[in-house]
Write a protein that holds these residues in place. Sequence first.
Motif, PDB file in Angstrom:
ATOM      1  N   VAL A  27       0.833  -1.208   0.000  1.00  0.00           N
ATOM      2  CA  VAL A  27       0.000   0.000   0.000  1.00  0.00           C
ATOM      3  C   VAL A  27       0.872   1.265   0.000  1.00  0.00           C
ATOM      4  O   VAL A  27       0.576   2.242  -0.691  1.00  0.00           O
ATOM      5  CB  VAL A  27      -0.946   0.004   1.235  1.00  0.00           C
ATOM      6  CG1 VAL A  27      -1.634   1.346   1.399  1.00  0.00           C
ATOM      7  CG2 VAL A  27      -1.981  -1.105   1.092  1.00  0.00           C
ATOM      8  N   ARG A  50     -10.859  -4.177   1.238  1.00  0.00           N
ATOM      9  CA  ARG A  50     -10.409  -2.851   0.773  1.00  0.00           C
ATOM     10  C   ARG A  50     -11.189  -2.445  -0.477  1.00  0.00           C
ATOM     11  O   ARG A  50     -11.588  -1.291  -0.615  1.00  0.00           O
ATOM     12  CB  ARG A  50      -8.902  -2.866   0.470  1.00  0.00           C
ATOM     13  CG  ARG A  50      -8.029  -2.906   1.694  1.00  0.00           C
ATOM     14  CD  ARG A  50      -6.557  -2.849   1.330  1.00  0.00           C
ATOM     15  NE  ARG A  50      -6.168  -1.578   0.740  1.00  0.00           N
ATOM     16  CZ  ARG A  50      -5.825  -0.497   1.427  1.00  0.00           C
ATOM     17  NH1 ARG A  50      -5.819  -0.516   2.735  1.00  0.00           N
ATOM     18  NH2 ARG A  50      -5.481   0.614   0.804  1.00  0.00           N
ATOM     19  N   GLN A  51     -11.400  -3.407  -1.355  1.00  0.00           N
ATOM     20  CA  GLN A  51     -12.143  -3.116  -2.582  1.00  0.00           C
ATOM     21  C   GLN A  51     -13.576  -2.690  -2.244  1.00  0.00           C
ATOM     22  O   GLN A  51     -14.078  -1.702  -2.775  1.00  0.00           O
ATOM     23  CB  GLN A  51     -12.149  -4.351  -3.472  1.00  0.00           C
ATOM     24  CG  GLN A  51     -12.697  -4.074  -4.861  1.00  0.00           C
ATOM     25  CD  GLN A  51     -12.179  -5.075  -5.861  1.00  0.00           C
ATOM     26  OE1 GLN A  51     -11.920  -6.220  -5.506  1.00  0.00           O
ATOM     27  NE2 GLN A  51     -12.037  -4.660  -7.100  1.00  0.00           N
ATOM     28  N   ASN A  53     -14.582  -1.341   0.414  1.00  0.00           N
ATOM     29  CA  ASN A  53     -14.555  -0.033   1.085  1.00  0.00           C
ATOM     30  C   ASN A  53     -14.181   1.105   0.133  1.00  0.00           C
ATOM     31  O   ASN A  53     -14.181   2.263   0.523  1.00  0.00           O
ATOM     32  CB  ASN A  53     -13.541  -0.039   2.235  1.00  0.00           C
ATOM     33  CG  ASN A  53     -13.923  -1.018   3.327  1.00  0.00           C
ATOM     34  OD1 ASN A  53     -15.064  -1.450   3.380  1.00  0.00           O
ATOM     35  ND2 ASN A  53     -12.980  -1.375   4.178  1.00  0.00           N
ATOM     36  N   GLY A  54     -13.801   0.747  -1.094  1.00  0.00           N
ATOM     37  CA  GLY A  54     -13.398   1.769  -2.063  1.00  0.00           C
ATOM     38  C   GLY A  54     -11.989   2.288  -1.826  1.00  0.00           C
ATOM     39  O   GLY A  54     -11.615   3.352  -2.321  1.00  0.00           O
ATOM     40  N   ASP A  55     -11.180   1.529  -1.076  1.00  0.00           N
ATOM     41  CA  ASP A  55      -9.786   1.933  -0.836  1.00  0.00           C
ATOM     42  C   ASP A  55      -8.886   1.420  -1.957  1.00  0.00           C
ATOM     43  O   ASP A  55      -9.256   0.498  -2.687  1.00  0.00           O
ATOM     44  CB  ASP A  55      -9.300   1.365   0.511  1.00  0.00           C
ATOM     45  CG  ASP A  55      -9.898   2.115   1.685  1.00  0.00           C
ATOM     46  OD1 ASP A  55     -10.161   3.329   1.537  1.00  0.00           O
ATOM     47  OD2 ASP A  55     -10.118   1.490   2.747  1.00  0.00           O
ATOM     48  N   PHE A  56      -7.710   2.025  -2.045  1.00  0.00           N
ATOM     49  CA  PHE A  56      -6.724   1.613  -3.042  1.00  0.00           C
ATOM     50  C   PHE A  56      -6.427   0.112  -2.901  1.00  0.00           C
ATOM     51  O   PHE A  56      -6.176  -0.371  -1.796  1.00  0.00           O
ATOM     52  CB  PHE A  56      -5.440   2.438  -2.850  1.00  0.00           C
ATOM     53  CG  PHE A  56      -4.252   1.865  -3.547  1.00  0.00           C
ATOM     54  CD1 PHE A  56      -4.134   1.960  -4.933  1.00  0.00           C
ATOM     55  CD2 PHE A  56      -3.240   1.221  -2.835  1.00  0.00           C
ATOM     56  CE1 PHE A  56      -3.035   1.420  -5.585  1.00  0.00           C
ATOM     57  CE2 PHE A  56      -2.137   0.683  -3.484  1.00  0.00           C
ATOM     58  CZ  PHE A  56      -2.043   0.777  -4.861  1.00  0.00           C
ATOM     59  N   VAL A  57      -6.467  -0.599  -4.021  1.00  0.00           N
ATOM     60  CA  VAL A  57      -6.152  -2.035  -3.991  1.00  0.00           C
ATOM     61  C   VAL A  57      -4.884  -2.266  -4.822  1.00  0.00           C
ATOM     62  O   VAL A  57      -4.885  -2.059  -6.027  1.00  0.00           O
ATOM     63  CB  VAL A  57      -7.314  -2.888  -4.550  1.00  0.00           C
ATOM     64  CG1 VAL A  57      -6.963  -4.371  -4.496  1.00  0.00           C
ATOM     65  CG2 VAL A  57      -8.593  -2.616  -3.778  1.00  0.00           C
ATOM     66  N   SER A 184      -6.179  -1.320  12.848  1.00  0.00           N
ATOM     67  CA  SER A 184      -6.338  -0.948  11.435  1.00  0.00           C
ATOM     68  C   SER A 184      -6.811  -2.133  10.591  1.00  0.00           C
ATOM     69  O   SER A 184      -7.497  -1.940   9.583  1.00  0.00           O
ATOM     70  CB  SER A 184      -5.020  -0.400  10.888  1.00  0.00           C
ATOM     71  OG  SER A 184      -3.984  -1.342  11.062  1.00  0.00           O
ATOM     72  N   LYS A 189      -7.348  -1.413   6.666  1.00  0.00           N
ATOM     73  CA  LYS A 189      -6.512  -0.272   6.289  1.00  0.00           C
ATOM     74  C   LYS A 189      -5.079  -0.479   6.742  1.00  0.00           C
ATOM     75  O   LYS A 189      -4.811  -1.228   7.688  1.00  0.00           O
ATOM     76  CB  LYS A 189      -7.059   1.011   6.918  1.00  0.00           C
ATOM     77  CG  LYS A 189      -8.352   1.497   6.287  1.00  0.00           C
ATOM     78  CD  LYS A 189      -8.658   2.903   6.720  1.00  0.00           C
ATOM     79  CE  LYS A 189     -10.044   3.349   6.240  1.00  0.00           C
ATOM     80  NZ  LYS A 189     -10.163   3.423   4.785  1.00  0.00           N
ATOM     81  N   GLU A 193      -3.007   4.857   6.676  1.00  0.00           N
ATOM     82  CA  GLU A 193      -4.330   5.382   6.304  1.00  0.00           C
ATOM     83  C   GLU A 193      -5.199   5.553   7.554  1.00  0.00           C
ATOM     84  O   GLU A 193      -5.943   6.515   7.689  1.00  0.00           O
ATOM     85  CB  GLU A 193      -5.037   4.399   5.360  1.00  0.00           C
ATOM     86  CG  GLU A 193      -4.265   4.116   4.092  1.00  0.00           C
ATOM     87  CD  GLU A 193      -4.732   2.840   3.383  1.00  0.00           C
ATOM     88  OE1 GLU A 193      -4.742   2.844   2.154  1.00  0.00           O
ATOM     89  OE2 GLU A 193      -5.062   1.839   4.064  1.00  0.00           O
ATOM     90  N   PHE A 194      -5.084   4.574   8.452  1.00  0.00           N
ATOM     91  CA  PHE A 194      -5.924   4.524   9.654  1.00  0.00           C
ATOM     92  C   PHE A 194      -5.517   5.602  10.662  1.00  0.00           C
ATOM     93  O   PHE A 194      -6.357   6.250  11.282  1.00  0.00           O
ATOM     94  CB  PHE A 194      -5.768   3.130  10.259  1.00  0.00           C
ATOM     95  CG  PHE A 194      -6.501   2.906  11.543  1.00  0.00           C
ATOM     96  CD1 PHE A 194      -7.879   2.795  11.552  1.00  0.00           C
ATOM     97  CD2 PHE A 194      -5.806   2.791  12.744  1.00  0.00           C
ATOM     98  CE1 PHE A 194      -8.568   2.566  12.742  1.00  0.00           C
ATOM     99  CE2 PHE A 194      -6.487   2.566  13.928  1.00  0.00           C
ATOM    100  CZ  PHE A 194      -7.864   2.452  13.926  1.00  0.00           C
TER     101      PHE A 194
END
Length: 229
Positions: A27, A50-51, A53-57, A184, A189, A193-194
């Motif tokens: 990450v 993560r996907q 949640n819309g976070d960077f994968v 986290s 996360k 990020e957290f």
Amino acid sequence: MTRVIKTTVAMQKGGSGKSTLSRHGSVIMPRTALLDLDPQGTTLRWLERRQQNGDFVPSAIRTTFTRAKEALEIVDSAHAEIDHLIIDTPPEHDDQRTIRFAVQAADFVVLPCKPTPDDLEVLHETLKLVREYGKPYGIVLTMVRQNSRSLKSAKELVARMCAEFGNGELCPHTIGNRTDFVESVFFAKAVTEFAPTSVAAAEIRAVWDWIFERSVAAAKEKDGAVEHG
Ligand SMILES: Nc1ncnc2c1ncn2[C@@H]1O[C@H](COP(=O)(O)OP(=O)(O)OP(=O)(O)O)[C@@H](O)[C@H]1O
Ligand SMILES: [Mg+2]
């Protein structure tokens, strides 16, 4: 570099922080992919969350030993998009084929280790394995308590091991035993990020900057040796 630099995270002792370190690297570091060779599959679920949640994968492949070679070929062919591959490995003891494959594939091997006598004993065993492949390595002390006697003793023991085996060193940065690393995970996360301004975030960034720098240097040396050899 015109190829993918490979950093293998290996330590035969379970729960030493391999997957935590690997996930964070994937990450934090740019253009970095993750190859998860641990059949437990927990990192895959972390990525799925993560996907959702819309976070960077990050680019990631999860496979087992039988298809690991194929996975490496896929990664190598993606060098236009990826500069760096992190290989996470399972805590193997008797059957060491996955860890051996990953060490052999590596430019640089990272061994995360808790500062306990049991962990340090297994570190010594894992270093023997790494030495068989002549790979440069770095040891990262994890889940440490700063200024503790255990940390001081661990540093001394690791220095002795590095002197015994050569070709490796102790990372000057350590990772503390911090709840941010555990909490986290509940949110899928990274600690960066957290809790971006936390000590945990600063520690893991410093550790990865060091690992990456060493991995690049090791890859350059290896390629130079091939060119001139
Ligand atoms: N620096 C840290 N501080 C506190 N807890 C941590 C830290 N690093 C990892 N942990 C926790 O310790 C546990 C083991 O970590 P992790 O899964 O990364 O180890 P591992 O070496 O990959 O384990 P395995 O050998 O089973 O694959 C996890 O619950 C993780 O959240
Ligand atoms: Mg793991």
